[in-house]
Structure formats: C-alpha cells, structure tokens
Design a protein around this motif. Structure first.
Motif, short mmCIF file in Angstrom:
data_model
loop_
_atom_site.label_atom_id
_atom_site.label_comp_id
_atom_site.label_asym_id
_atom_site.label_seq_id
_atom_site.Cartn_x
_atom_site.Cartn_y
_atom_site.Cartn_z
N ASP A 43 -79.36 8.86 12.80
CA ASP A 43 -78.32 8.49 13.75
C ASP A 43 -77.26 9.59 13.89
N LEU A 44 -77.05 10.33 12.81
CA LEU A 44 -76.09 11.44 12.85
C LEU A 44 -76.67 12.69 13.52
N GLY A 45 -77.94 12.65 13.87
CA GLY A 45 -78.57 13.75 14.59
C GLY A 45 -79.41 14.69 13.76
N PHE A 46 -79.63 14.36 12.50
CA PHE A 46 -80.45 15.22 11.64
C PHE A 46 -81.92 14.85 11.78
N LYS A 47 -82.77 15.86 11.79
CA LYS A 47 -84.21 15.64 11.93
C LYS A 47 -84.87 15.65 10.55
N PRO A 48 -85.67 14.59 10.25
CA PRO A 48 -86.37 14.55 8.96
C PRO A 48 -87.20 15.83 8.74
N GLY A 49 -87.19 16.28 7.50
CA GLY A 49 -87.95 17.48 7.16
C GLY A 49 -87.13 18.76 7.24
N THR A 50 -85.92 18.69 7.76
CA THR A 50 -85.08 19.89 7.86
C THR A 50 -84.13 19.95 6.66
#
Length: 88
Positions: A43-50
């Motif tokens: 929701d905060l805009g972070f992409k999983p795996g990064t």
C-alpha cells in the motif's frame, strides 16, 4: 456436593475453556502479522522482491519489537482473574 457448587464449577470450567481458545495458534498469528505487513508495504508503494520492500518489512518488525518491549516494561498489566469466596 450441593447445586451451587456444581453450578460454580461449571461456570469456571466454561470460562477457562473460552479463555484458552483466545490464546490461538502462534503460527497462525505470525502468518496474520506477515500478511498485514506485506499489505502495508504494498500500500505504501513498495514492490515485493525489491530492497525497498525488504527495508519496509524490516522497519515494521522493528517498530513492533519496540512496542512489545515498551509494553513489557509497563507497570500496568491487564488480565482476567477468577476468585472464589466463602459466600458460594
């Protein structure tokens, strides 16, 4: 054994069983927390795996540990107590 004492024992047994059910499964609780943290970071805009996503998850874990430590050191604790008096 009189009827009052039997009734009181039944109430205490039911209360104990219902409170025991609240304890829950630690693995299920951890899975619930992981799902919440995952969704919060997405929701905060972070992409999983990064790396940024990993940092987000780590920060949430740190915040939770600080809150747990603060609550453990609190002089006030709340709980449920059961007592028996001579009036029974």
């Amino acid at each position: 054994m009189n009827m009052t004492r039997i009734s009181a024992t039944g109430v205490l047994l039911a209360l104990g069983l219902s409170l025991g059910a609240c304890a829950g499964d630690p693995a299920a609780e951890q899975a619930r927390i992981d799902a919440i943290d995952n969704q919060n970071c997405i929701d905060l805009g972070f992409k999983p795996g990064t790396e940024a996503y990993g940092n987000c998850r780590l920060k949430l874990k740190e915040i939770r540990a600080q809150e747990d430590a603060k609550n453990a050191n609190s002089p006030f604790h709340f709980g449920v107590g059961v007592g028996v008096s001579k009036g029974f």
